[in-house]
Design a protein around this motif. Structure first.
Motif, PDB file in Angstrom:
ATOM      1  N   ILE A   1       3.134 -10.594 -48.375  1.00  0.00           N
ATOM      2  CA  ILE A   1       3.257 -11.939 -48.947  1.00  0.00           C
ATOM      3  C   ILE A   1       2.852 -11.908 -50.414  1.00  0.00           C
ATOM      4  CG2 ILE A   1       2.824 -13.104 -46.749  1.00  0.00           C
ATOM      5  CD1 ILE A   1      -0.025 -13.707 -47.819  1.00  0.00           C
ATOM      6  N   GLY A   2       3.163 -12.986 -51.090  1.00  0.00           N
ATOM      7  CA  GLY A   2       2.820 -13.082 -52.506  1.00  0.00           C
ATOM      8  C   GLY A   2       3.796 -14.021 -53.182  1.00  0.00           C
ATOM      9  N   PRO A   3       3.414 -14.527 -54.362  1.00  0.00           N
ATOM     10  CA  PRO A   3       4.296 -15.468 -55.067  1.00  0.00           C
ATOM     11  C   PRO A   3       5.573 -14.778 -55.542  1.00  0.00           C
ATOM     12  CG  PRO A   3       2.413 -14.886 -56.433  1.00  0.00           C
ATOM     13  CD  PRO A   3       2.165 -14.280 -55.100  1.00  0.00           C
ATOM     14  N   SER A   4       6.574 -15.579 -55.894  1.00  0.00           N
ATOM     15  CA  SER A   4       7.827 -15.020 -56.391  1.00  0.00           C
ATOM     16  C   SER A   4       7.563 -14.137 -57.600  1.00  0.00           C
ATOM     17  CB  SER A   4       8.778 -16.146 -56.801  1.00  0.00           C
ATOM     18  OG  SER A   4       9.089 -16.934 -55.690  1.00  0.00           O
ATOM     19  N   GLY A   5       8.269 -13.006 -57.650  1.00  0.00           N
ATOM     20  CA  GLY A   5       8.130 -12.124 -58.797  1.00  0.00           C
ATOM     21  C   GLY A   5       6.936 -11.195 -58.717  1.00  0.00           C
ATOM     22  N   CYS A   6       6.240 -11.163 -57.566  1.00  0.00           N
ATOM     23  CA  CYS A   6       5.061 -10.307 -57.471  1.00  0.00           C
ATOM     24  C   CYS A   6       5.425  -8.869 -57.152  1.00  0.00           C
ATOM     25  CB  CYS A   6       4.097 -10.830 -56.417  1.00  0.00           C
ATOM     26  SG  CYS A   6       4.702 -10.618 -54.730  1.00  0.00           S
TER      27      CYS A   6
ATOM     28  N   MET B   1       0.315  -9.315 -52.323  1.00  0.00           N
ATOM     29  CA  MET B   1       0.618  -8.722 -53.622  1.00  0.00           C
ATOM     30  C   MET B   1       0.603  -9.796 -54.700  1.00  0.00           C
ATOM     31  SD  MET B   1       3.605  -5.923 -52.944  1.00  0.00           S
ATOM     32  CE  MET B   1       3.612  -5.413 -54.663  1.00  0.00           C
ATOM     33  N   TYR B   2       0.180  -9.387 -55.900  1.00  0.00           N
ATOM     34  CA  TYR B   2       0.161 -10.329 -57.010  1.00  0.00           C
ATOM     35  C   TYR B   2       0.428  -9.563 -58.303  1.00  0.00           C
ATOM     36  CZ  TYR B   2      -1.323 -14.185 -59.989  1.00  0.00           C
ATOM     37  OH  TYR B   2      -1.344 -15.188 -60.916  1.00  0.00           O
ATOM     38  N   LEU B   3       1.404 -10.040 -59.069  1.00  0.00           N
ATOM     39  CA  LEU B   3       1.758  -9.417 -60.355  1.00  0.00           C
ATOM     40  C   LEU B   3       1.967  -7.906 -60.252  1.00  0.00           C
ATOM     41  CD1 LEU B   3      -0.612 -11.342 -62.809  1.00  0.00           C
ATOM     42  CD2 LEU B   3       1.797 -11.803 -62.296  1.00  0.00           C
ATOM     43  N   GLY B   4       2.687  -7.499 -59.212  1.00  0.00           N
ATOM     44  CA  GLY B   4       3.052  -6.089 -59.089  1.00  0.00           C
ATOM     45  C   GLY B   4       1.970  -5.214 -58.491  1.00  0.00           C
ATOM     46  N   LYS B   5       0.803  -5.805 -58.157  1.00  0.00           N
ATOM     47  CA  LYS B   5      -0.265  -4.983 -57.584  1.00  0.00           C
ATOM     48  C   LYS B   5      -0.571  -5.423 -56.172  1.00  0.00           C
ATOM     49  CE  LYS B   5      -2.511  -3.976 -61.933  1.00  0.00           C
ATOM     50  NZ  LYS B   5      -3.324  -4.638 -62.938  1.00  0.00           N
TER      51      LYS B   5
ATOM     52  N   LYS C   1      -7.688 -11.913 -40.093  1.00  0.00           N
ATOM     53  CA  LYS C   1      -8.799 -11.717 -41.018  1.00  0.00           C
ATOM     54  C   LYS C   1      -8.413 -12.108 -42.445  1.00  0.00           C
ATOM     55  CE  LYS C   1     -12.507  -9.183 -42.727  1.00  0.00           C
ATOM     56  NZ  LYS C   1     -12.139  -9.117 -44.102  1.00  0.00           N
ATOM     57  N   LEU C   2      -7.207 -11.691 -42.837  1.00  0.00           N
ATOM     58  CA  LEU C   2      -6.765 -11.975 -44.201  1.00  0.00           C
ATOM     59  C   LEU C   2      -6.664 -13.474 -44.452  1.00  0.00           C
ATOM     60  CD1 LEU C   2      -5.013 -10.057 -46.616  1.00  0.00           C
ATOM     61  CD2 LEU C   2      -3.589 -12.005 -46.048  1.00  0.00           C
ATOM     62  N   PHE C   3      -6.196 -14.192 -43.451  1.00  0.00           N
ATOM     63  CA  PHE C   3      -6.030 -15.631 -43.663  1.00  0.00           C
ATOM     64  C   PHE C   3      -7.342 -16.397 -43.516  1.00  0.00           C
ATOM     65  CE2 PHE C   3      -1.445 -14.855 -42.914  1.00  0.00           C
ATOM     66  CZ  PHE C   3      -0.979 -15.458 -44.059  1.00  0.00           C
ATOM     67  N   GLU C   4      -8.233 -15.907 -42.629  1.00  0.00           N
ATOM     68  CA  GLU C   4      -9.448 -16.673 -42.385  1.00  0.00           C
ATOM     69  C   GLU C   4     -10.600 -16.263 -43.283  1.00  0.00           C
ATOM     70  OE1 GLU C   4     -10.131 -16.291 -38.219  1.00  0.00           O
ATOM     71  OE2 GLU C   4      -8.466 -17.637 -37.703  1.00  0.00           O
TER      72      GLU C   4
ATOM     73  N   THR D   1      -6.698 -13.570 -53.181  1.00  0.00           N
ATOM     74  CA  THR D   1      -6.047 -13.844 -51.905  1.00  0.00           C
ATOM     75  C   THR D   1      -6.421 -15.234 -51.426  1.00  0.00           C
ATOM     76  OG1 THR D   1      -6.443 -11.507 -51.448  1.00  0.00           O
ATOM     77  CG2 THR D   1      -5.561 -12.843 -49.646  1.00  0.00           C
ATOM     78  N   GLU D   2      -7.689 -15.504 -51.517  1.00  0.00           N
ATOM     79  CA  GLU D   2      -8.167 -16.798 -51.058  1.00  0.00           C
ATOM     80  C   GLU D   2      -7.490 -17.930 -51.830  1.00  0.00           C
ATOM     81  OE1 GLU D   2     -12.401 -17.222 -51.246  1.00  0.00           O
ATOM     82  OE2 GLU D   2     -12.305 -19.310 -50.585  1.00  0.00           O
ATOM     83  N   GLY D   3      -7.416 -17.738 -53.149  1.00  0.00           N
ATOM     84  CA  GLY D   3      -6.775 -18.746 -53.978  1.00  0.00           C
ATOM     85  C   GLY D   3      -5.318 -18.962 -53.575  1.00  0.00           C
ATOM     86  N   TYR D   4      -4.615 -17.869 -53.265  1.00  0.00           N
ATOM     87  CA  TYR D   4      -3.198 -17.997 -52.911  1.00  0.00           C
ATOM     88  C   TYR D   4      -3.015 -18.689 -51.571  1.00  0.00           C
ATOM     89  CZ  TYR D   4       1.647 -16.819 -51.935  1.00  0.00           C
ATOM     90  OH  TYR D   4       2.981 -16.902 -51.643  1.00  0.00           O
TER      91      TYR D   4
END
Lengths: 278, 250
Positions: free
Chosen positions: B36-41, B218-222, B231-234, B241-244
């Motif tokens: 997962i991740g925003p568009s363009g990540c 993923m965020y900005l290619g990383k 676990k990742l979601f909770e 990650t938390e912010g996203y």
């Protein structure tokens, strides 16, 4: 055209289509050899140019390095705009000596036993020479249209084939050519139209003999080349009207060939989606 | 769970522009991993590297390693890599000139399978696995392009399954579908992990939560982090990650 042809239309009736004698002096007009000449030259031209032009288009759009694509594509499209009389000159200057000097004698010695390729070769100006000139003329047309059709195939179609483990060639065959086939057929029909109607380049290279001997290396005549040859010197109402009637026949033949080609395409495209294999 | 597929310090470029940066990521066998991740990540770029589809794009290159069963895939023939790693695309792309049957069997016919019985069996098996069989069994010779959007996407999944790949990559497979069609495909993905290693790219976090055992963010290619989905979601380890996932950006 009906009006122009009205003196000769009722006079000859169907004999005009099936008669083999063209004798303006005695007022006998039959254009069967010219109809055959038109169909045969266009047919051979397509036989030569279709594989050539589609091959070139596939190479250019699918496999050639990027720096080669545009220059070569541009040159091919430029060829499509060259006036036909220039092709005629090229035919006279280059092709006729080549056919007369090497190709025709070789064909005669190798296949002279067959009536298709026997007999005198008319000094290099014959049906085959005209067909080759036509092939050169329609290749850019077919190739350009095919290239456009291939370029219009969406990227995800190629990738779908690749993702199944297709090689580049297999992807071209499985996804690209099948997807583009309607457009490719359209290009072939366009080329056929040009070949059927071509006048000048054919007149200059076909030998202009009002007969069809059955041999491809004998001189012959097409409907359009006959009109071009004789219109200026036609004397008498009947003679002129017979030439106009040829024009009418040419129009009908072209129409008929196009309809048959369309039907063929329609059957292939429609039938292929349901029953044809890859 | 043994690792089926992994990337080591993988970077991918379009010409000089870097789209993903040194991603090291392991995909366990017979599990579903979501990215997962925003568009363009770079998540789509990453998944396209995994079956060497990235390099099909002109001027696209990669550095780093990708290992399938421990073997570096760049040392293998890309054709054989893609036979083992199938792909389902964002937009359903059935072959428009082919029937349903021909679409599903296209990959097998490419591999030289000609026996009608063998093809028949594979078509039935794949369509059943893709949960499409009941809807098309009476019209296998009809054009695949006449199916609805959701059916077309399941047809593409069946087409990918027919060659029996080991890994299936899905690049936002439901982004063009309505919720009902999406639910069908999610059920299907959930079932696929019994036999296949699945990697799915999605920008729909609920979808990741529903279908995947592991989720990578993923965020900005990383690659920011990867963990068990719950676990990742909770309780994500990283602030980003938390912010996203709480919707503060993206």
């Amino acid at each position: 055209m009906f009006t122009g042809a009205s003196p000769s239309l009722p006079r000859f009736g169907l004999r005009f289509l099936f008669g083999v004698v063209w004798d303006p002096v005695h007022g006998i007009f039959g254009v069967a050899p010219e109809i055959l000449g038109t169909l045969v030259t266009s047919g051979i031209a397509l036989l030569i140019s279709v594989p050539l032009s589609i091959g070139a288009a596939i190479f250019l759009s699918e496999h050639a390095p990027a720096w080669l694509r545009d220059p070569v594509g541009y040159v091919i499209e430029l060829l499509a705009a060259v006036p036909s009389v220039v092709f005629g000159f090229w035919g006279l200057a280059v092709l006729v000596p080549l056919m007369q000097g090497s190709v025709d004698p070789w064909l005669q010695s190798a296949f002279g036993w067959s009536p298709l390729l026997g007999g005198p070769n008319g000094g290099g100006r014959n049906i085959l020479t005209a067909s080759v000139v036509l092939a050169v003329m329609v290749t850019p047309t077919i190739s350009a249209v095919t290239r456009e059709s291939l370029a219009a195939v969406p990227r995800d179609q190629r990738e779908a084939a690749l993702s199944l483990g297709a090689t580049r060639w297999e992807a071209t065959r499985l996804a690209v050519l099948r997807y583009a086939r309607t457009g490719i057929f359209g290009g072939i029909i366009l080329g056929l139209g040009r070949a059927l109607g071509e006048t000048m380049a054919v007149t200059m290279t076909i030998g202009n003999k009002n007969a069809f001997s059955g041999s491809l290396i004998s001189p012959g005549q097409t409907m359009s080349s006959l009109i071009a040859n004789e219109f200026t010197e036609a004397t008498g109402k009947l003679y002129v009207s017979a030439l106009v009637e040829i024009g009418l026949v040419l129009l009908l033949v072209t129409l008929l060939v196009n309809i048959v080609a369309r039907l063929l395409v329609w059957r292939v495209v429609r039938g292929g989606a349901v029953a044809g294999g890859a | 769970m043994p690792t089926k597929l992994e990337t080591v310090q993988l970077s991918a470029f379009y010409a000089k522009k870097e789209a993903i940066h040194e991603v090291s990521l392991a995909f366990p066998e017979k599990t579903v991993t979501a990215i997962i991740g925003p568009s363009g990540c770079g998540k789509s770029t990453l998944i396209r590297c995994l079956n060497r589809m990235h390099e099909v794009t002109p001027k696209a290159t990669t550095t780093g390693e990708i290992r399938l069963d421990g073997e570096e895939i760049h040392a293998l023939d890309p054709v054989s890599v893609r036979r083992r790693i199938g792909m389902v695309f964002q937009k359903a792309n059935p072959f428009p000139t082919m029937s349903v049957y021909q679409n599903v069997s296209a990959g097998l016919r490419l591999n030289g399978v000609r026996h009608r019985k063998e093809l028949d069996a594979a078509v039935v098996r794949s369509l059943k696995q893709a949960a499409l069989w009941d809807e098309v069994k009476d019209n296998l010779d009809g054009p695949g392009i006449r199916l609805s959007g959701g059916q077309q996407q399941r047809l593409c999944i069946a087409r990918a399954l027919a060659v029996e790949p080991e890994v299936i990559l899905m690049d936002e497979p439901c982004s063009a579908l309505d919720p009902i069609a999406t639910a069908k495909i999610e059920d299907l993905i959930f079932d696929l992990r019994q036999n296949y290693t699945v990697v799915i790219v999605t920008h729909n976090m609920q979808q990741a939560a529903r279908v995947a055992e592991f989720t990578a963010f993923m965020y900005l290619g990383k690659l920011i982090e990867i963990d068990r989905t719950q676990k990742l979601f909770e309780n994500p380890a990283e602030k980003l990650t938390e912010g996203y996932i709480t919707g503060r950006f993206g």
